[in-house]
Scaffold this motif. Structure first.
Motif, PDB file in Angstrom:
ATOM      1  N   ARG A 123       0.863  -1.191   0.000  1.00  0.00           N
ATOM      2  CA  ARG A 123       0.000   0.000   0.000  1.00  0.00           C
ATOM      3  C   ARG A 123       0.894   1.234   0.000  1.00  0.00           C
TER       4      ARG A 123
ATOM      5  N   VAL B 267      -4.046   5.025   6.553  1.00  0.00           N
ATOM      6  CA  VAL B 267      -5.197   4.938   5.649  1.00  0.00           C
ATOM      7  C   VAL B 267      -5.817   6.325   5.624  1.00  0.00           C
ATOM      8  N   ASP B 268      -5.809   6.943   4.446  1.00  0.00           N
ATOM      9  CA  ASP B 268      -6.256   8.321   4.294  1.00  0.00           C
ATOM     10  C   ASP B 268      -7.038   8.425   2.988  1.00  0.00           C
ATOM     11  N   ASP B 269      -8.230   9.019   3.022  1.00  0.00           N
ATOM     12  CA  ASP B 269      -9.067   9.122   1.824  1.00  0.00           C
ATOM     13  C   ASP B 269      -8.386   9.845   0.672  1.00  0.00           C
ATOM     14  N   THR B 270      -7.522  10.785   0.976  1.00  0.00           N
ATOM     15  CA  THR B 270      -6.851  11.571  -0.064  1.00  0.00           C
ATOM     16  C   THR B 270      -5.619  10.868  -0.624  1.00  0.00           C
TER      17      THR B 270
ATOM     18  N   THR C  45      -4.260   7.448   0.168  1.00  0.00           N
ATOM     19  CA  THR C  45      -4.136   6.000   0.029  1.00  0.00           C
ATOM     20  C   THR C  45      -4.725   5.542  -1.301  1.00  0.00           C
TER      21      THR C  45
ATOM     22  N   PRO D 153      -6.156   2.968  -4.126  1.00  0.00           N
ATOM     23  CA  PRO D 153      -6.965   1.745  -4.017  1.00  0.00           C
ATOM     24  C   PRO D 153      -6.108   0.503  -4.258  1.00  0.00           C
TER      25      PRO D 153
END
Length: 87
Positions: free
Chosen positions: A69, A75-78, A80, A82
């Motif tokens: 990853r 873990v960050d919406d901006t 990380t 997919p």
């Protein structure tokens, strides 16, 4: 990949990362801090916290296993990417 701005501090538990610089990386935040130019490379050992901080766009090739990853333990919406997406 092209990078710009500040990426979150993170680490990778199970692998090292190698960064090969194509277009200058003026600020690389890692211990020790240093600037990297075209042709320079650095290896960030597993379990070492690191991030990039770039004012102007830089270009690097990152060598790491495909299943890693991009943001490691963060873990960050901006930031990380997919997992398991085929292009």
């Amino acid at each position: 990949m092209k990078i710009q701005g500040v990426f979150p501090w993170h680490l990778h538990e199970d692998c090292d990362e190698m960064f090969l610089v194509w277009k200058p990386l003026p600020r690389r935040v890692w211990r020790p801090r240093r600037r990297y130019g075209p042709g320079d490379y650095t290896v960030v050992p597993r379990r070492i916290e690191h991030c990039t901080a770039v004012d102007d766009e830089a270009e690097v090739t990152i060598f790491e296993p495909a299943e890693v990853r991009n943001a490691g333990n963060v873990v960050d919406d901006t930031f990380t990417a997919p997992q398991g997406v085929k292009i």
